[in-house]
Design a protein around this motif. Structure first.
Motif, mmCIF file in Angstrom:
data_model
loop_
_atom_site.group_PDB
_atom_site.id
_atom_site.type_symbol
_atom_site.label_atom_id
_atom_site.label_comp_id
_atom_site.label_asym_id
_atom_site.label_seq_id
_atom_site.Cartn_x
_atom_site.Cartn_y
_atom_site.Cartn_z
ATOM 1 N N LYS A 158 0.827 -1.204 0.000
ATOM 2 C CA LYS A 158 0.000 0.000 0.000
ATOM 3 C C LYS A 158 0.867 1.262 0.000
ATOM 4 C CE LYS A 158 -3.653 -2.659 0.278
ATOM 5 N NZ LYS A 158 -4.509 -2.914 -0.883
ATOM 6 N N VAL A 159 0.365 2.325 0.644
ATOM 7 C CA VAL A 159 0.924 3.670 0.490
ATOM 8 C C VAL A 159 2.367 3.769 0.996
ATOM 9 C CG1 VAL A 159 0.664 6.100 1.108
ATOM 10 C CG2 VAL A 159 -1.356 4.726 0.576
ATOM 11 N N ALA A 160 2.649 3.222 2.167
ATOM 12 C CA ALA A 160 4.008 3.359 2.723
ATOM 13 C C ALA A 160 5.050 2.791 1.772
ATOM 14 C CB ALA A 160 4.098 2.677 4.088
ATOM 15 N N TYR A 161 4.788 1.602 1.254
ATOM 16 C CA TYR A 161 5.726 0.964 0.335
ATOM 17 C C TYR A 161 5.863 1.764 -0.959
ATOM 18 C CZ TYR A 161 7.750 -2.619 -2.723
ATOM 19 O OH TYR A 161 8.550 -3.317 -3.605
ATOM 20 N N SER A 162 4.733 2.142 -1.540
ATOM 21 C CA SER A 162 4.775 2.886 -2.806
ATOM 22 C C SER A 162 5.526 4.203 -2.648
ATOM 23 C CB SER A 162 3.351 3.156 -3.304
ATOM 24 O OG SER A 162 2.699 1.951 -3.620
ATOM 25 N N ALA A 163 5.279 4.895 -1.537
ATOM 26 C CA ALA A 163 5.960 6.168 -1.294
ATOM 27 C C ALA A 163 7.456 5.967 -1.097
ATOM 28 C CB ALA A 163 5.354 6.864 -0.078
ATOM 29 N N SER A 164 7.833 4.921 -0.365
ATOM 30 C CA SER A 164 9.257 4.676 -0.126
ATOM 31 C C SER A 164 9.979 4.318 -1.416
ATOM 32 C CB SER A 164 9.435 3.556 0.906
ATOM 33 O OG SER A 164 9.069 2.293 0.382
ATOM 34 N N LYS A 165 9.315 3.585 -2.292
ATOM 35 C CA LYS A 165 9.936 3.199 -3.554
ATOM 36 C C LYS A 165 9.939 4.354 -4.557
ATOM 37 C CE LYS A 165 11.287 -1.025 -2.823
ATOM 38 N NZ LYS A 165 12.736 -1.390 -2.916
ATOM 39 N N ALA A 166 8.964 5.247 -4.456
ATOM 40 C CA ALA A 166 9.001 6.455 -5.286
ATOM 41 C C ALA A 166 10.186 7.316 -4.892
ATOM 42 C CB ALA A 166 7.699 7.230 -5.139
ATOM 43 N N ALA A 167 10.487 7.354 -3.602
ATOM 44 C CA ALA A 167 11.644 8.115 -3.128
ATOM 45 C C ALA A 167 12.941 7.584 -3.726
ATOM 46 C CB ALA A 167 11.711 8.074 -1.598
ATOM 47 N N VAL A 168 13.013 6.275 -3.945
ATOM 48 C CA VAL A 168 14.212 5.680 -4.545
ATOM 49 C C VAL A 168 14.428 6.203 -5.962
ATOM 50 C CG1 VAL A 168 15.224 3.512 -5.362
ATOM 51 C CG2 VAL A 168 14.161 3.616 -3.100
ATOM 52 N N ILE A 169 13.348 6.425 -6.698
ATOM 53 C CA ILE A 169 13.484 6.959 -8.056
ATOM 54 C C ILE A 169 14.015 8.388 -8.013
ATOM 55 C CG2 ILE A 169 12.236 7.613 -10.150
ATOM 56 C CD1 ILE A 169 10.335 5.275 -9.615
ATOM 57 N N GLY A 170 13.465 9.222 -7.142
ATOM 58 C CA GLY A 170 13.969 10.591 -7.004
ATOM 59 C C GLY A 170 15.399 10.623 -6.528
ATOM 60 N N PHE A 171 15.724 9.761 -5.584
ATOM 61 C CA PHE A 171 17.094 9.623 -5.083
ATOM 62 C C PHE A 171 18.053 9.303 -6.226
ATOM 63 C CE2 PHE A 171 20.351 6.566 -3.791
ATOM 64 C CZ PHE A 171 20.971 7.191 -2.713
ATOM 65 N N THR A 172 17.656 8.357 -7.059
ATOM 66 C CA THR A 172 18.497 7.920 -8.177
ATOM 67 C C THR A 172 18.806 9.066 -9.131
ATOM 68 O OG1 THR A 172 17.709 5.634 -8.051
ATOM 69 C CG2 THR A 172 18.548 6.396 -10.191
ATOM 70 N N ARG A 173 17.783 9.806 -9.510
ATOM 71 C CA ARG A 173 17.979 10.875 -10.485
ATOM 72 C C ARG A 173 18.828 12.017 -9.928
ATOM 73 N NH1 ARG A 173 11.654 10.869 -12.647
ATOM 74 N NH2 ARG A 173 11.813 8.860 -13.741
ATOM 75 N N ALA A 174 18.560 12.381 -8.684
ATOM 76 C CA ALA A 174 19.322 13.482 -8.089
ATOM 77 C C ALA A 174 20.773 13.091 -7.846
ATOM 78 C CB ALA A 174 18.662 13.930 -6.789
ATOM 79 N N LEU A 175 20.986 11.866 -7.365
ATOM 80 C CA LEU A 175 22.355 11.423 -7.096
ATOM 81 C C LEU A 175 23.161 11.314 -8.384
ATOM 82 C CD1 LEU A 175 24.461 10.444 -5.062
ATOM 83 C CD2 LEU A 175 23.551 8.120 -5.371
ATOM 84 N N ALA A 176 22.512 10.858 -9.450
ATOM 85 C CA ALA A 176 23.213 10.750 -10.733
ATOM 86 C C ALA A 176 23.783 12.092 -11.167
ATOM 87 C CB ALA A 176 22.266 10.207 -11.801
ATOM 88 N N ARG A 177 23.076 13.182 -10.871
ATOM 89 C CA ARG A 177 23.571 14.518 -11.199
ATOM 90 C C ARG A 177 24.846 14.851 -10.427
ATOM 91 N NH1 ARG A 177 20.316 17.975 -13.993
ATOM 92 N NH2 ARG A 177 18.133 17.364 -14.310
ATOM 93 N N GLU A 178 24.913 14.413 -9.191
ATOM 94 C CA GLU A 178 26.039 14.792 -8.342
ATOM 95 C C GLU A 178 27.300 13.988 -8.602
ATOM 96 O OE1 GLU A 178 25.544 15.455 -4.223
ATOM 97 O OE2 GLU A 178 23.527 16.300 -4.400
ATOM 98 N N VAL A 179 27.151 12.717 -8.986
ATOM 99 C CA VAL A 179 28.341 11.863 -9.073
ATOM 100 C C VAL A 179 28.761 11.535 -10.495
ATOM 101 C CG1 VAL A 179 27.886 10.875 -6.796
ATOM 102 C CG2 VAL A 179 27.003 9.719 -8.838
ATOM 103 N N GLY A 180 28.029 12.032 -11.480
ATOM 104 C CA GLY A 180 28.411 11.751 -12.862
ATOM 105 C C GLY A 180 29.819 12.223 -13.196
ATOM 106 N N GLU A 181 30.219 13.342 -12.640
ATOM 107 C CA GLU A 181 31.556 13.871 -12.921
ATOM 108 C C GLU A 181 32.669 12.949 -12.435
ATOM 109 O OE1 GLU A 181 32.947 17.157 -10.211
ATOM 110 O OE2 GLU A 181 30.824 17.126 -9.633
#
Length: 255
Positions: A158-181
């Motif tokens: 339900k909601v807790a799981y879906s929200a936590s896994k959505a956070a992983v997607i945002g985490f992935t995209r933002a982190l990729a910006r920081e460590v690509g260099e």
């Protein structure tokens, strides 16, 4: 670009369960010649899984126990991996727990437990492993989200799981910006219904049929299919792919 070393290690969290995606991914990476570190909250299972993989595949392996949400435990576990195995080039964040509790029955403690493993754990382990990757100017990070994050549930959790896994997607995209260099790629995979035990136990044929009904292929996925995708994203040939979210759901969700 920094070339892949001939001897290299991948660390997989939550990879001890015999029927889990993590275990299948660990075996796949060992088959492809990687040294493998299995990190799991159950130290005994982690050691047993590592021993079995090492015997079957003939590569260096290590099983270590740690709660991914515990910073000190993760630090100690990763330090041991760094000391005993070749350089850490790959990280697969697979540790996760489900939550079928409806939103109005969810508690703060239950919500925090799901986020502690699925979201905080991904942060804690990734931050610790990135130290060496940044120094070496080379790394691959793959985190497992879920189709539930994209569809708003509708599978088991339900909601807790879906929200936590959505956070992983945002985490992935933002982190990729920081460590690509630093020559590090960061990607996510979003499995649909997979034949594992995370959705309340081993799936019966009836549950498989119900979960497969809305897919375009008419079946649930296998652990090995997800493992193959993870292995590709961890590999040397995936060096131009970062900040991406890869759907693997049989057409259940069309992004």
């Amino acid at each position: 670009m920094t070339p892949f070393p001939a001897e290299r290690t991948v660390l997989l969290t939550g990879a001890a369960s015999p029927r889990g995606i993590g275990r299948a991914a660990a075996d796949r990476m060992a088959r492809e010649g990687w040294a493998v570190a299995v990190l799991d909250v159950d130290a005994g299972q982690a050691e047993a899984a590592a021993a079995e993989i090492g015997q079957a595949r003939g590569v260096p392996v290590l099983g270590v126990g740690a709660d991914v949400s515990d910073e000190a435990a993760v630090d100690a576990a990763v330090a041991r991996v760094e000391a005993e195995l070749p350089p850490l080039v790959g990280l697969a964040n697979l540790a996760g727990i489900s939550s079928p509790t409806p939103f109005m029955q969810e508690t703060v403690a239950g919500w925090d437990r799901v986020f502690a493993v699925n979201t905080r754990g991904t942060f804690v382990v990734t931050q610790r492993v990135l130290r060496g990757m940044i120094d070496r100017k080379l790394g691959r990070v793959v985190s497992v989200s879920s189709v539930s994050a994209q569809r708003g549930g509708g599978t088991y959790s339900k909601v807790a799981y879906s929200a936590s896994k959505a956070a992983v997607i945002g985490f992935t995209r933002a982190l990729a910006r920081e460590v690509g260099e630093h020559g590090i790629t960061v990607n996510a995979v979003t499995p649909g219904p997979i034949d594992t035990d995370i959705m309340g136990g081993t799936l019966t044929e009836e549950r498989k049929a119900a979960m497969a009904a809305d897919t375009l292929l008419g079946r649930v996925g296998t652990r090995e299919e997800v493992a193959a995708l993870i292995a590709f994203l961890l590999g040397e040939e995936a060096g131009w792919i970062t900040a991406a979210t890869y759907d693997i759901n049989g057409g259940l969700q069309i992004s």
